[in-house]
Design a protein around this motif. Structure first.
Motif, short mmCIF file in Angstrom:
data_model
loop_
_atom_site.label_atom_id
_atom_site.label_comp_id
_atom_site.label_asym_id
_atom_site.label_seq_id
_atom_site.Cartn_x
_atom_site.Cartn_y
_atom_site.Cartn_z
N UNK A 65 -22.27 -37.48 5.62
CA UNK A 65 -23.56 -37.51 5.28
C UNK A 65 -24.54 -36.24 5.90
N UNK A 66 -24.31 -35.94 7.05
CA UNK A 66 -25.08 -35.23 7.54
C UNK A 66 -24.70 -33.66 7.61
N UNK A 67 -23.54 -33.15 7.68
CA UNK A 67 -23.33 -31.77 7.47
C UNK A 67 -23.80 -31.20 5.76
N UNK A 68 -23.53 -32.11 4.87
CA UNK A 68 -24.16 -31.26 3.44
C UNK A 68 -25.52 -31.14 3.63
N UNK A 69 -26.31 -31.92 4.38
CA UNK A 69 -27.80 -31.96 4.27
C UNK A 69 -28.17 -30.67 5.30
N UNK A 70 -27.64 -30.47 6.49
CA UNK A 70 -27.91 -29.38 7.06
C UNK A 70 -27.62 -28.27 6.38
N UNK A 71 -26.27 -28.12 5.61
CA UNK A 71 -25.95 -26.79 5.08
C UNK A 71 -26.89 -26.51 3.76
N UNK B 29 -29.93 -26.91 4.16
CA UNK B 29 -31.11 -26.37 4.82
C UNK B 29 -30.80 -24.87 5.26
N UNK B 30 -29.56 -24.57 5.54
CA UNK B 30 -29.17 -23.18 5.81
C UNK B 30 -28.85 -22.46 4.57
N UNK B 31 -28.71 -23.02 3.48
CA UNK B 31 -28.82 -22.38 2.14
C UNK B 31 -30.20 -21.91 1.82
N UNK C 177 -34.23 -15.62 3.17
CA UNK C 177 -33.92 -14.10 3.77
C UNK C 177 -33.51 -12.96 2.75
N UNK C 178 -32.66 -13.49 1.68
CA UNK C 178 -32.20 -12.66 0.88
C UNK C 178 -33.47 -12.12 -0.27
N UNK C 179 -34.60 -12.69 -0.23
CA UNK C 179 -35.69 -12.07 -0.98
C UNK C 179 -36.52 -11.41 -0.04
N UNK C 180 -36.37 -11.02 1.17
CA UNK C 180 -37.16 -10.16 2.13
C UNK C 180 -36.51 -8.93 1.92
N UNK D 233 -39.75 -17.72 6.17
CA UNK D 233 -38.25 -17.62 6.85
C UNK D 233 -38.42 -18.17 8.32
N UNK D 234 -39.47 -17.63 8.92
CA UNK D 234 -39.49 -18.28 10.25
C UNK D 234 -39.56 -19.83 10.22
#
Length: 449
Positions: free
Chosen positions: A309-315, A317-319, A325-328, A355-356
């Protein structure tokens, strides 16, 4: 290290409406950074190519449910919140102790908010949204006083640095004779010119001689006795030295900034004291106290394993962070001395601030999954973006001070130089962040291969 001659300056004094033409050299004196990294220095080398990755789930997730992991992390942060609140109340007149306790209070509030935001599908959403809003209000109220104090210290240090530099050794000090120059067309070929202190004597001598010769020539077209003297005295009027103007205006600019920021800090301190004594804050403290013993989670959180349950939600957030960052404009920011950040505007800084915030959410989600591991590149990137925000806010404060009515031109010039210096710190932070982020992506690709 002086500014490159091909660098765009876009005179900040002109942008601020302080009397200089846009695009002029009013801010050229501040367009000096200590290398392309500014005060941050080059990114630290990472010998381990996998140092920026880290496991998707730590070993402490094995055999535990999502409720166990989330409840344990939130219990820890809420206990830290209540402990910091007690230290803040016990600090009394100790301003340093109260400030440290307020920082710890905000630290715990940020982690609670980030956890509730990232893992919101596993919580009771109505309760989580309400607590999120209240913690955001509290953290923002407590942050204003510290931000005003840090901004004042930053601007005062920048003024001292800008006015105390000696990066132009060929310029003589005021009150001394100018050094003779050699070479074709130099003063040494034409003979030594009289010193500044003897020019008035030479002018009087020339005027006296002209008077004597004009006595024998009584023609109507002959010049009067004061003509040559006036021309010599007019030649003696020189353009004011930029360093002298900056030094003269820096003291008044510092006094103006100190007065404005001290007033803002006093108001923020009063608002913080009023907030800490309000019924709204007591309701927030009661909610956090309940959170220290019981976390309102969904029934699914008590049944599903934490590793599922937890790693997909953290992923997720990382995505979101990677997309932001890709839009910067990292390609543009990756060019040293690109002068892109000299334009002061909230629209330009907003994507970097977003981004921050997303970077903070990703870091705190990683703390839940792997508390014993911290991505060094994410930590360094977060520090760079914190410096980016501080420099942007300091530049905005200098711009606001420059819009004060009826200030002296030298004061406006010093504030324009200060504004340009802080915008160059923004540029340096963007450059360093791009280097760190690209090195992290290369490490991630190397591990995936």
């Amino acid at each position: 290290m002086a500014q490159r001659p091909d660098q765009r300056t876009g005179g900040p004094a002109g942008l601020l409406g302080t009397g200089c033409e846009p695009g002029g050299a009013a801010g050229a004196r501040a367009a000096v950074v200590d290398g392309p990294y500014g005060p941050y220095g080059p990114p630290a080398p990472y010998d381990d190519p996998a140092a920026g990755t880290g496991p998707a789930a730590g070993p402490h997730l094995a055999g535990r449910t999502a409720e166990d992991v989330l409840a344990g992390y939130l219990h820890q942060q809420s206990a830290d919140f209540l402990r910091s609140l007690r230290l803040h109340r016990e600090s009394g007149p100790d301003a340093e102790g109260a400030g440290a306790a307020a920082r710890r209070l905000r630290r715990a509030a940020r982690r609670i908010s980030a956890t509730l935001h990232t893992f919101r599908p596993l919580t009771e959403e109505a309760w989580a949204d309400q607590l999120l809003a209240e913690l955001g209000w509290l953290s923002g109220t407590l942050a204003r006083e510290q931000a005003c104090a840090a901004r004042r210290d930053r601007l005062m240090a920048a003024l001292t640095r800008l006015t105390g530099r000696t990066d132009r050794p060929d310029r003589p000090e005021r009150g001394t004779d100018r050094a003779p120059r050699t070479g074709r067309g130099g003063r040494a070929d034409r003979g030594a010119e009289p010193a500044a202190g003897t020019r008035s004597t030479a002018a009087r001598t020339a005027g006296a001689r002209k008077t004597e010769t004009s006595g024998t020539d009584s023609g109507p077209g002959s010049p009067g006795p004061d003509t040559d003297t006036g021309s010599l005295e007019g030649r003696d009027t020189a353009v004011p030295d930029a360093d002298a103007v900056l030094a003269a205006g820096a003291a008044r600019a510092g006094a103006l900034l100190d007065r404005q920021l001290t007033l803002a800090r006093t108001r923020a301190h009063s608002a913080a004291l009023q907030a800490l004594g309000s019924s709204r804050f007591h309701a927030v403290a009661d909610s956090v106290a309940v959170l220290a013993s019981e976390v309102p989670l969904t029934r699914a959180a008590a049944d599903v394993p934490a590793g599922e349950a937890l790693p997909p939600l953290a992923e997720q957030a990382a995505r979101r962070l990677a997309e932001a960052v890709g839009a910067l404009p990292l390609v543009r920011a990756g060019q040293p001395y690109n002068a892109e950040a000299l334009a002061d505007g909230a629209r330009q800084d907003a994507p970097w601030h977003q981004v921050r915030v997303l970077l903070r959410l990703s870091r705190y989600a990683q703390e839940v999954l792997v508390p014993e591991y911290a991505d060094p590149r994410l930590t360094e990137a977060a520090l760079l973006l914190e410096g980016h925000r501080d420099a942007a806010e300091a530049a905005a404060a200098a711009a606001a001070a420059a819009r004060t009515p009826r200030i002296a031109p030298a004061t406006a010039y010093a504030l324009g130089v200060l504004h340009a210096d802080q915008r160059h710190q923004v540029e340096a932070a963007r450059y360093a962040f791009g280097r760190v982020w690209l090195s992290r992506e290369k490490a991630l690709k190397g591990v995936e291969r």
